[in-house]
Design a protein around this motif. Structure first.
Motif, PDB file in Angstrom:
ATOM      1  N   ASN A  18       0.805  -1.209   0.000  1.00  0.00           N
ATOM      2  CA  ASN A  18       0.000   0.000   0.000  1.00  0.00           C
ATOM      3  C   ASN A  18       0.839   1.260   0.000  1.00  0.00           C
ATOM      4  N   ALA A  19       2.170   1.119  -0.040  1.00  0.00           N
ATOM      5  CA  ALA A  19       3.038   2.295  -0.028  1.00  0.00           C
ATOM      6  C   ALA A  19       2.845   3.077  -1.309  1.00  0.00           C
ATOM      7  N   GLN A  20       2.738   4.408  -1.180  1.00  0.00           N
ATOM      8  CA  GLN A  20       2.515   5.264  -2.327  1.00  0.00           C
ATOM      9  C   GLN A  20       3.453   6.453  -2.272  1.00  0.00           C
ATOM     10  N   ALA A  21       3.811   6.986  -3.457  1.00  0.00           N
ATOM     11  CA  ALA A  21       4.605   8.213  -3.536  1.00  0.00           C
ATOM     12  C   ALA A  21       4.268   8.898  -4.834  1.00  0.00           C
ATOM     13  N   ASP A  22       4.345  10.232  -4.849  1.00  0.00           N
ATOM     14  CA  ASP A  22       4.150  10.918  -6.115  1.00  0.00           C
ATOM     15  C   ASP A  22       5.509  11.173  -6.739  1.00  0.00           C
ATOM     16  N   PHE A  23       5.527  11.539  -8.028  1.00  0.00           N
ATOM     17  CA  PHE A  23       6.771  11.678  -8.761  1.00  0.00           C
ATOM     18  C   PHE A  23       7.570  12.893  -8.321  1.00  0.00           C
ATOM     19  N   GLN A  24       6.970  13.813  -7.581  1.00  0.00           N
ATOM     20  CA  GLN A  24       7.682  15.024  -7.226  1.00  0.00           C
ATOM     21  C   GLN A  24       8.545  14.864  -5.986  1.00  0.00           C
ATOM     22  N   GLY A  25       8.493  13.739  -5.315  1.00  0.00           N
ATOM     23  CA  GLY A  25       9.375  13.509  -4.189  1.00  0.00           C
ATOM     24  C   GLY A  25       8.725  13.710  -2.846  1.00  0.00           C
ATOM     25  N   THR A  26       7.406  13.812  -2.785  1.00  0.00           N
ATOM     26  CA  THR A  26       6.710  13.995  -1.522  1.00  0.00           C
ATOM     27  C   THR A  26       5.832  12.792  -1.257  1.00  0.00           C
ATOM     28  N   PRO A  27       5.982  12.096  -0.120  1.00  0.00           N
ATOM     29  CA  PRO A  27       5.138  10.940   0.153  1.00  0.00           C
ATOM     30  C   PRO A  27       3.685  11.355   0.275  1.00  0.00           C
ATOM     31  N   THR A  28       2.777  10.532  -0.241  1.00  0.00           N
ATOM     32  CA  THR A  28       1.359  10.858  -0.220  1.00  0.00           C
ATOM     33  C   THR A  28       0.646   9.883   0.693  1.00  0.00           C
ATOM     34  N   THR A  29       0.175  10.373   1.820  1.00  0.00           N
ATOM     35  CA  THR A  29      -0.429   9.494   2.808  1.00  0.00           C
ATOM     36  C   THR A  29      -1.828   9.069   2.418  1.00  0.00           C
ATOM     37  N   ASN A  30      -2.531   9.891   1.617  1.00  0.00           N
ATOM     38  CA  ASN A  30      -3.889   9.559   1.230  1.00  0.00           C
ATOM     39  C   ASN A  30      -3.981   9.284  -0.263  1.00  0.00           C
ATOM     40  N   ALA A  31      -2.910   8.749  -0.824  1.00  0.00           N
ATOM     41  CA  ALA A  31      -2.876   8.509  -2.265  1.00  0.00           C
ATOM     42  C   ALA A  31      -3.802   7.360  -2.633  1.00  0.00           C
ATOM     43  N   PRO A  32      -4.345   7.371  -3.853  1.00  0.00           N
ATOM     44  CA  PRO A  32      -5.168   6.254  -4.305  1.00  0.00           C
ATOM     45  C   PRO A  32      -4.316   5.009  -4.470  1.00  0.00           C
ATOM     46  N   SER A  33      -4.981   3.850  -4.496  1.00  0.00           N
ATOM     47  CA  SER A  33      -4.250   2.598  -4.622  1.00  0.00           C
ATOM     48  C   SER A  33      -3.510   2.504  -5.947  1.00  0.00           C
ATOM     49  N   TRP A  34      -4.069   3.137  -6.973  1.00  0.00           N
ATOM     50  CA  TRP A  34      -3.466   3.065  -8.294  1.00  0.00           C
ATOM     51  C   TRP A  34      -3.274   4.461  -8.868  1.00  0.00           C
ATOM     52  N   VAL A  35      -2.156   4.660  -9.550  1.00  0.00           N
ATOM     53  CA  VAL A  35      -1.938   5.872 -10.334  1.00  0.00           C
ATOM     54  C   VAL A  35      -2.315   5.526 -11.768  1.00  0.00           C
ATOM     55  N   THR A  36      -3.306   6.198 -12.300  1.00  0.00           N
ATOM     56  CA  THR A  36      -3.774   5.894 -13.646  1.00  0.00           C
ATOM     57  C   THR A  36      -3.432   7.027 -14.600  1.00  0.00           C
ATOM     58  N   SER A  37      -3.237   6.680 -15.851  1.00  0.00           N
ATOM     59  CA  SER A  37      -2.954   7.678 -16.878  1.00  0.00           C
ATOM     60  C   SER A  37      -3.449   7.155 -18.215  1.00  0.00           C
ATOM     61  N   TRP A  38      -3.619   8.060 -19.147  1.00  0.00           N
ATOM     62  CA  TRP A  38      -3.990   7.649 -20.496  1.00  0.00           C
ATOM     63  C   TRP A  38      -3.292   8.559 -21.498  1.00  0.00           C
TER      64      TRP A  38
END
Length: 278
Positions: A18-38
């Protein structure tokens, strides 16, 4: 009867953490389970030699991820050899991200067959710090590189297992003891065509190094949906459509895959900080 791993089992396996992180270098505690893109891509042939061995093409694309929109344009060259069963390629690509207006240029090289692929890219940022519009926070695009190895799924040449190593360059700080570190890691994924021109990639990103806060976040899972508009008659959608084979691996001709999508990181990876001098 050939058996394949159901997609639901693959998703469950990738969802074990369940560990999540965004690409900018800040951990996201309430991030969604999946990062989606199209994303959508439009290939356009510019020059094709009489025997189709030498090909120059333009590729335009649009990517949407994390409320960021990236437009890119590439000029590519591909050469067929070994009875047209091996394709060598090189490309140069420009990316512009909105709304931050980050800009980046990249240079790529590739080796592709119906059995395996090797794709590599070097990224160079063109812009400096940009205000994000949130307090006084600023972002800066990162340069870097990635190298990807792909192997076709046995009996399913339209699907691939992929492993990619990446490194996004750190950024120097006015305070030597507080730089923004390199961001390194590996991506493990499975990609495949689900319909003519429509493909899906699902995987996991494992961050192996970076800033302390980033390392604690671990990695992230992702789902990417891509569509290729074959409006210039390249036949690439027909060549990459879902199909099965009677043999686990076979080197096939690459004639109709000369204009398939370039593999590169479409999102402009960036670093941020609240104070440029911090």
């Amino acid at each position: 009867m050939k058996k394949f791993i159901p997609l639901s089992i693959l998703l469950a396996t990738l969802g074990a953490t369940n560990a999540q992180a965004d690409f900018q270098g800040t951990p996201t505690t309430n991030a969604p389970s999946w990062v989606t893109s199209w994303d959508v891509t439009v290939p356009c042939p510019v020059y094709v030699s009489e025997n189709q061995a030498d090909n120059i093409f333009f590729e335009g694309g649009f990517d949407y991820q994390d409320a960021r929109k990236t437009v890119d344009g590439a000029l590519g060259y591909r050469h067929l050899m070994s009875d047209n069963k091996v394709m060598l390629g090189a490309n140069v690509l420009y990316s512009h991200e909105f709304p931050r207006n980050h800009q980046r240029i990249s240079y790529g090289a590739e080796i592709r067959t119906s059995v395996f692929e090797i794709n590599s890219n070097y990224y160079h940022r063109l812009t400096d710090w940009k205000l994000t519009g949130v307090d006084q926070n600023e972002e800066k695009a990162r340069g870097g590189y990635d190298v990807e190895l792909a192997l076709a799924v046995p009996y399913v040449p339209s699907a691939h297992f992929r492993v990619k190593h990446f490194c996004w360059n750190g950024i120097a700080s006015n305070i030597p003891t507080n730089p923004i570190d390199d961001l390194k890691g590996n991506t493990f994924s499975v990609s495949g065509s689900v319909y003519d021109g429509l493909s899906v990639e699902v995987g996991y990103i494992d961050y192996t190094s970076g800033n302390a806060d980033y390392s604690k976040a671990g990695g992230e899972r992702f789902l990417k949906v891509s569509y290729n508009f074959d409006i210039f008659g390249t036949h690439v959608n027909k060549a990459t459509k879902p199909r099965f084979s009677n043999t686990p691996y076979e080197f096939e001709r690459m004639d109709d895959r000369r204009f398939e999508k370039i593999r590169f990181e479409q999102k402009v990876i960036s670093a941020n900080k609240t104070d440029r001098d911090a």
